[in-house]
Design a protein around this motif. Structure first.
Motif, mmCIF file in Angstrom:
data_model
loop_
_atom_site.group_PDB
_atom_site.id
_atom_site.type_symbol
_atom_site.label_atom_id
_atom_site.label_comp_id
_atom_site.label_asym_id
_atom_site.label_seq_id
_atom_site.Cartn_x
_atom_site.Cartn_y
_atom_site.Cartn_z
ATOM 1 N N LEU A 50 43.929 -34.403 -0.087
ATOM 2 C CA LEU A 50 43.469 -35.722 0.841
ATOM 3 C C LEU A 50 42.052 -35.270 1.302
ATOM 4 C CD1 LEU A 50 46.676 -35.126 3.105
ATOM 5 C CD2 LEU A 50 46.222 -36.711 1.384
ATOM 6 N N VAL A 51 41.451 -36.528 1.394
ATOM 7 C CA VAL A 51 40.050 -36.615 2.063
ATOM 8 C C VAL A 51 40.147 -37.485 3.460
ATOM 9 C CG1 VAL A 51 37.786 -37.164 1.443
ATOM 10 C CG2 VAL A 51 39.234 -36.629 -0.198
ATOM 11 N N LEU A 52 40.223 -36.598 4.337
ATOM 12 C CA LEU A 52 40.424 -37.136 5.911
ATOM 13 C C LEU A 52 38.995 -37.332 6.619
ATOM 14 C CD1 LEU A 52 43.610 -35.199 6.676
ATOM 15 C CD2 LEU A 52 43.387 -37.388 5.449
ATOM 16 N N ASP A 53 38.926 -38.084 7.325
ATOM 17 C CA ASP A 53 37.706 -38.192 8.226
ATOM 18 C C ASP A 53 37.782 -37.348 9.435
ATOM 19 O OD1 ASP A 53 39.407 -39.836 9.959
ATOM 20 O OD2 ASP A 53 38.272 -41.638 9.773
ATOM 21 N N GLY A 54 36.964 -37.523 10.410
ATOM 22 C CA GLY A 54 37.360 -36.757 11.778
ATOM 23 C C GLY A 54 38.393 -37.219 12.428
#
Length: 213
Positions: free
Chosen positions: A14-18
């Motif tokens: 997964l690539v998640l934002d803040g």
């Protein structure tokens, strides 16, 4: 007796934002795949899982070379990133690798650190939400170069970055042969707006390799 697989396997990248919102990612196998009769869809289940991840992260920032580990819904999750550090590069985006509870935390951390460093190289050291969204094609190529069907293919950051740029360059050459193709976003500084797509990506690749020397 069933022997353990030689290659590490993972359930999700997964690539998640803040804020914990998914910018990119892939789930593998049957992990969080809802049956047709389930009350919740697969996407709902995955959204719930990602919310639980964000709660467990609790604002923790994990350095590129020191992944942090949390346990969510019986799964082991390791992550790198989380916030800008003193304005010295980086960004709020997190890379997360999810594996089985019996998967080695050290192995998962090694995988996560390698992919995060490759992402940082591709984004010019700026792994914030805007930069990643402007370059999502590169991010998905990175995931595919790193993992296929849950099986890890490559962990070396420089090899991953090089493979992504080469694949993106091949695609650009094909696109450039078609008239009327639009310019892409997120090109490095010094790329003219009048420069062709193939030339621009060749310049990006050359900048990357010259910087790696």
């Amino acid at each position: 007796m069933t022997l353990a697989p030689l290659l590490p396997t993972i359930d999700a990248i997964l690539v998640l934002d803040g804020e914990g919102s998914r910018l990119a990612g892939k789930y593998y196998g049957d992990f969080l795949k809802a049956p047709e009769t389930a009350a919740k869809s697969s996407e709902d289940l995955r959204s719930d899982f990602e919310k639980q991840l964000q709660i467990k992260f609790g604002g923790v920032v994990a350095r590129m070379d020191a992944a942090e580990v949390v346990t969510v819904m019986g799964k082991t999750a390791v992550f790198c990133g989380g916030a800008n550090q003193g304005g010295a590069g980086g960004g709020d985006v997190r890379i997360v690798h999810v594996g089985a509870s019996n998967e080695s935390e050290l192995v998962l951390a090694h995988l996560c650190e390698g992919m995060y460093e490759a992402l940082s190289q591709l984004m010019g050291g700026n792994t914030d939400r805007t930069m990643v969204l402007d370059n999502l094609e590169l991010v998905f190529l990175l995931i595919d170069e790193h993992c296929d069907g849950g099986i890890i293919l490559e962990t070396d950051p420089t090899k991953l970055s090089s493979a992504v740029l080469l694949r993106d360059d091949d695609g650009a050459m094909e696109d450039a042969a078609q008239p009327g193709m639009a310019q892409t976003q997120g090109m490095p500084s010094g790329v003219s707006g009048e420069m062709g797509l193939a030339q621009a990506l060749l310049k990006a690749r050359d900048q990357f390799f010259s910087g790696a020397l």
